[in-house]
Design a protein around this motif. Structure first.
Motif, PDB file in Angstrom:
ATOM      1  N   GLN A   1      23.840 -28.908   1.004  1.00  0.00           N
ATOM      2  CA  GLN A   1      25.046 -28.262   1.559  1.00  0.00           C
ATOM      3  C   GLN A   1      26.086 -28.028   0.484  1.00  0.00           C
ATOM      4  OE1 GLN A   1      26.658 -30.163   4.992  1.00  0.00           O
ATOM      5  NE2 GLN A   1      24.822 -29.746   6.227  1.00  0.00           N
ATOM      6  N   LYS A   2      26.238 -29.062  -0.383  1.00  0.00           N
ATOM      7  CA  LYS A   2      27.241 -28.924  -1.449  1.00  0.00           C
ATOM      8  C   LYS A   2      26.839 -27.830  -2.436  1.00  0.00           C
ATOM      9  CE  LYS A   2      29.706 -33.281  -1.467  1.00  0.00           C
ATOM     10  NZ  LYS A   2      30.689 -33.871  -2.336  1.00  0.00           N
ATOM     11  N   ILE A   3      25.543 -27.773  -2.771  1.00  0.00           N
ATOM     12  CA  ILE A   3      25.073 -26.735  -3.703  1.00  0.00           C
ATOM     13  C   ILE A   3      25.386 -25.340  -3.144  1.00  0.00           C
ATOM     14  CG2 ILE A   3      22.996 -25.629  -4.668  1.00  0.00           C
ATOM     15  CD1 ILE A   3      21.791 -28.368  -5.077  1.00  0.00           C
ATOM     16  N   GLN A   4      25.041 -25.170  -1.866  1.00  0.00           N
ATOM     17  CA  GLN A   4      25.260 -23.842  -1.275  1.00  0.00           C
ATOM     18  C   GLN A   4      26.731 -23.455  -1.250  1.00  0.00           C
ATOM     19  OE1 GLN A   4      22.964 -24.590   2.368  1.00  0.00           O
ATOM     20  NE2 GLN A   4      21.958 -22.636   1.977  1.00  0.00           N
ATOM     21  N   ARG A   5      27.549 -24.445  -0.893  1.00  0.00           N
ATOM     22  CA  ARG A   5      28.979 -24.167  -0.780  1.00  0.00           C
ATOM     23  C   ARG A   5      29.560 -23.773  -2.143  1.00  0.00           C
ATOM     24  NH1 ARG A   5      32.821 -27.524  -1.509  1.00  0.00           N
ATOM     25  NH2 ARG A   5      34.945 -26.981  -0.849  1.00  0.00           N
ATOM     26  N   CYS A   6      29.187 -24.568  -3.161  1.00  0.00           N
ATOM     27  CA  CYS A   6      29.662 -24.275  -4.508  1.00  0.00           C
ATOM     28  C   CYS A   6      29.243 -22.877  -4.965  1.00  0.00           C
ATOM     29  CB  CYS A   6      29.055 -25.271  -5.492  1.00  0.00           C
ATOM     30  SG  CYS A   6      30.146 -26.618  -5.833  1.00  0.00           S
ATOM     31  N   ARG A   7      27.969 -22.612  -4.731  1.00  0.00           N
ATOM     32  CA  ARG A   7      27.429 -21.335  -5.191  1.00  0.00           C
ATOM     33  C   ARG A   7      28.143 -20.170  -4.504  1.00  0.00           C
ATOM     34  NH1 ARG A   7      25.906 -19.328  -9.633  1.00  0.00           N
ATOM     35  NH2 ARG A   7      26.718 -17.349  -8.930  1.00  0.00           N
ATOM     36  N   ARG A   8      28.401 -20.360  -3.179  1.00  0.00           N
ATOM     37  CA  ARG A   8      29.061 -19.298  -2.409  1.00  0.00           C
ATOM     38  C   ARG A   8      30.443 -18.998  -2.993  1.00  0.00           C
ATOM     39  NH1 ARG A   8      27.334 -21.023   2.440  1.00  0.00           N
ATOM     40  NH2 ARG A   8      29.234 -22.209   2.807  1.00  0.00           N
ATOM     41  N   LEU A   9      31.161 -20.091  -3.327  1.00  0.00           N
ATOM     42  CA  LEU A   9      32.497 -19.898  -3.912  1.00  0.00           C
ATOM     43  C   LEU A   9      32.408 -19.109  -5.217  1.00  0.00           C
ATOM     44  CD1 LEU A   9      34.191 -23.378  -3.302  1.00  0.00           C
ATOM     45  CD2 LEU A   9      34.793 -21.170  -2.275  1.00  0.00           C
ATOM     46  N   TYR A  10      31.403 -19.441  -6.032  1.00  0.00           N
ATOM     47  CA  TYR A  10      31.224 -18.720  -7.289  1.00  0.00           C
ATOM     48  C   TYR A  10      30.904 -17.248  -7.043  1.00  0.00           C
ATOM     49  CZ  TYR A  10      31.767 -22.135 -10.988  1.00  0.00           C
ATOM     50  OH  TYR A  10      32.303 -23.010 -11.882  1.00  0.00           O
ATOM     51  N   ASP A  11      30.012 -17.030  -6.053  1.00  0.00           N
ATOM     52  CA  ASP A  11      29.649 -15.628  -5.753  1.00  0.00           C
ATOM     53  C   ASP A  11      30.872 -14.828  -5.334  1.00  0.00           C
ATOM     54  OD1 ASP A  11      27.060 -16.093  -6.364  1.00  0.00           O
ATOM     55  OD2 ASP A  11      26.368 -16.352  -4.294  1.00  0.00           O
ATOM     56  N   GLN A  12      31.657 -15.492  -4.457  1.00  0.00           N
ATOM     57  CA  GLN A  12      32.852 -14.778  -3.979  1.00  0.00           C
ATOM     58  C   GLN A  12      33.807 -14.483  -5.122  1.00  0.00           C
ATOM     59  OE1 GLN A  12      34.204 -17.375  -0.904  1.00  0.00           O
ATOM     60  NE2 GLN A  12      32.833 -16.486   0.633  1.00  0.00           N
TER      61      GLN A  12
END
Lengths: 553, 93
Positions: free
Chosen positions: A110-121
């Protein structure tokens, strides 16, 4: 997702790897800081999991290196140390998240996905910001170019004319109002104020080509009516339907002591008389660019210059401007100002002062133009400053022209001669009279000389059409022996034209009966020529005519 | 009564003959026409064939009790109309 696992415990690394592969990730394991650096140099990752205890140092020390990479990668520390000081330092150095061993792999995911999403955004935002900056730069460059063209064009519109005062203020960096003031070859003074719908660059774009056309037409000696017609035609074609240009056109004829006034869609033009009374001239025509050329009818008013002291006109930006209290400056307030005018300062600065006090700090809603023609002073200065045109030796232009055969039927000789007269800066009245004379003489030469048509035919309706039929038929039979020769000479200093025309016909007696019946269908031609010319010589046997024309002015 | 106007172009000579004739014939064919206005403000050039065409129109119009008015000619054009004594034949304003 490509994930780099920096972890020296091979067991823990493998657990992570197995789990991440099950989540369709691609993984790489580095067991030391150096191995991780090597890996990061040769390939790129979308996520990094970082242990703090590594054989060649602390995981936290690799953070500056990761942050210096051109490709931004989120980093999560996964360590057994539950140390707040370390966590804080890690965040300071740019870690994105922190997880303490033993870990829950679901939480990790969950943390990996959340972090990655923030970077993508944030990557999307960065890209958009970049694009926006590019667009703004481009827009700025385009605006600069437009400004350059605009300033160049408008600067050349109006010669600084004495006794013509203007005040022009834009609501933005481009102005949709244009003022053109120039003197025509015949000495008439033109003052034209145009106001395009809207303001800013869009309005300026509508007005620039028009302004250049008007300027050129004034210089070439066209009349006000002609200029207005042409401007309407041009705008009708070139502007979209929802755009148009309101215009005031004034042509002052000092010799005849009168002015012509056109008001299409602008506020009233106001005359200040010498007895301090005011006279208003409302718009009587549509603004330009709306009506088709065939139905447009400029209602031009002729006003005598006697007893006029000033002619005041303006764009609607003046009377419609609202002050902070939301009140418009209004026609009423303007008229009161004009009535109080005491001739001590210029009328324009008097109105501008009144307006500035009224408006205070309120932002300008529309472009604002104010013009004042000091008619009385203009007339006086005109008396003392005779046009310099007459003094300079302008030389002479001579054209000889010969046409034979079928081209006689198809060549627009009169139009050609007119072109020469225009390019020699010939004044309008002489050019127009010359046109009539040339048209008559050339038609005469063709009809009665070369084609040998009998003008008696034209005495009744049926004959008139028979005449036209015969003319058409004979024009198709023209041969190399059919010739028309002309010689045209114009001398600006004397304002005289000499014109000679010879046709290859038999010649005919043009003097024999020139009593024209007033409502006859024909026979007017030679009579017109004789009245328009200073001298007319018909050389026997009648196929050669020499005339001389002189300007009335 | 509706307005019946023929707008004459800048150059009024034989080249305009066809169009001019078509226009006035159409107007004269209408029943309610009592006056035709020749809008002259654009005319800069005029020759005797134009004058002939105008006389022709005047004669046809008169036989139908239609009056012809010339409106807004420029000074130089007016001069030619006056030389031809057209001010006696038409109402010029």
């Amino acid at each position: 997702m490509r994930i780099l696992i920096i972890e020296d415990s091979s067991l823990f690394a493998e657990i992570l790897e197995t789990f991440l592969i099950s989540k369709q990730c691609e993984t790489k394991i580095s067991s030391s800081l150096q191995a991780a650096k090597d890996q990061l140099i040769i390939s790129s990752f979308e996520f990094i999991l970082l242990d703090n205890h590594l054989p060649d140092g602390n995981g936290i020390d690799i953070l500056p290196f990761i942050k210096s990479l051109s490709c931004k990668v989120p980093v999560m520390m996964v360590t057994a140390e539950d140390n707040q000081a370390l966590m804080s330092e890690a965040f300071e150095k740019g870690v994105d998240d922190f997880l303490v061993k033993p870990i829950s792999v679901d939480l990790l995911w969950q943390k990996i996905q959340r972090c990655r999403r923030l970077y993508d955004q944030s990557e999307v935002v960065n890209l958009q910001t970049q694009e926006l900056e590019n667009l703004l730069n481009q827009r700025k460059q385009e605006e600069n170019l437009a400004r350059y063209v605009y300033e160049y064009t408008t600067a050349s519109l109006s010669h600084n004319t004495q006794y013509v005062d203007t005040y022009i203020q834009s609501s933005s960096s481009f102005n949709g109002d244009a003022f053109i003031c120039n003197t025509a070859p015949n000495g008439n003074l033109f003052a034209i104020l145009a106001d395009a719908t809207g303001h800013g660059l869009a309005a300026a774009i509508s007005i620039l080509p028009l302004a250049s056309t008007i300027k050129a037409m004034i210089r070439k000696g066209f009349s006000l009516a002609h200029i207005i017609h042409e401007a309407n035609k041009k705008l009708n074609i070139e502007l979209p339907d929802n755009k148009f240009v309101a215009i005031i056109g004034i042509e002052i004829n000092f010799n005849k002591r009168e002015l012509q006034l056109f008001n299409g869609g602008m506020p009233d033009v106001i005359l200040l008389k010498t007895d301090h009374s005011l006279e208003r001239y409302s718009s009587r025509s549509m603004a330009l660019g709306i009506l088709e050329p065939e139905v447009f009818d400029p209602k031009i008013v002729v006003v005598s210059l006697e007893a006029i002291s000033n002619l005041f006109f303006f764009s609607d930006g003046l009377i419609e401007q609202q002050n902070i209290a939301g009140k418009p400056f209004s026609m009423h307030r303007l008229l009161e100002t004009l009535k109080r005018y005491d001739y001590k300062e210029s009328l324009v600065s008097c109105v501008v002062n009144e307006f500035t006090v009224f408006n205070g700090m309120a932002e300008l809603l529309d472009d604002l133009s104010i013009c004042d023609l000091q008619i009385k002073s203009l007339i006086d200065s005109h008396v003392y400053n005779k046009p310099k045109l007459i003094a300079a030796n302008k030389g002479k232009i001579t054209v000889t022209l010969e046409i034979e055969g079928g081209l006689i039927a198809s060549t627009d000789v009169v139009g050609y001669l007119d072109g020469i007269m225009r390019s020699a800066d010939m004044v309008g009245d002489l050019r127009q009279r010359a046109f009539t004379v040339f048209a008559e003489l050339i038609n005469n030469g063709i009809d009665h000389g070369i084609l040998n048509l009998d003008s008696k035919l034209k005495n009744d309706f049926s004959g008139f059409f028979e005449y036209l039929r015969l003319k058409k038929a004979r024009l198709t039979e023209l041969g190399p022996d059919d010739k028309l020769s002309m010689k045209f000479a114009f001398c600006p200093n004397t304002a005289q034209i000499d014109f000679e025309i010879i046709d290859s016909g038999q010649g005919f007696d043009m003097n024999k009966d020139n009593s024209v019946c007033i409502d006859g269908l024909s026979g007017r031609g030679m009579d017109l020529v004789k009245k328009l010319c200073k001298t007319v010589d018909i050389v026997a046997p009648g196929n050669k005519i020499i005339v001389n024309l002189k300007s009335n002015r | 009564m509706s307005e019946h106007v023929i707008r004459i172009p800048e150059r009024f000579d034989f080249g305009y003959h066809k169009e001019f004739t078509e226009q006035y014939q159409r107007l004269l064919a209408e029943n309610n026409v009592t006056e035709i206005e020749l809008e002259f403000s654009r005319v800069g050039y005029l020759d005797s064939s134009a004058l002939g065409m105008m006389v022709l129109l005047q004669k046809k119009a008169k036989s139908q009790n239609v009056s012809i008015r010339i409106r807004g000619p420029k000074e130089s054009t007016k001069e030619i109309l006056q030389i031809a004594n057209f001010d006696q034949l038409f109402d010029i304003s």
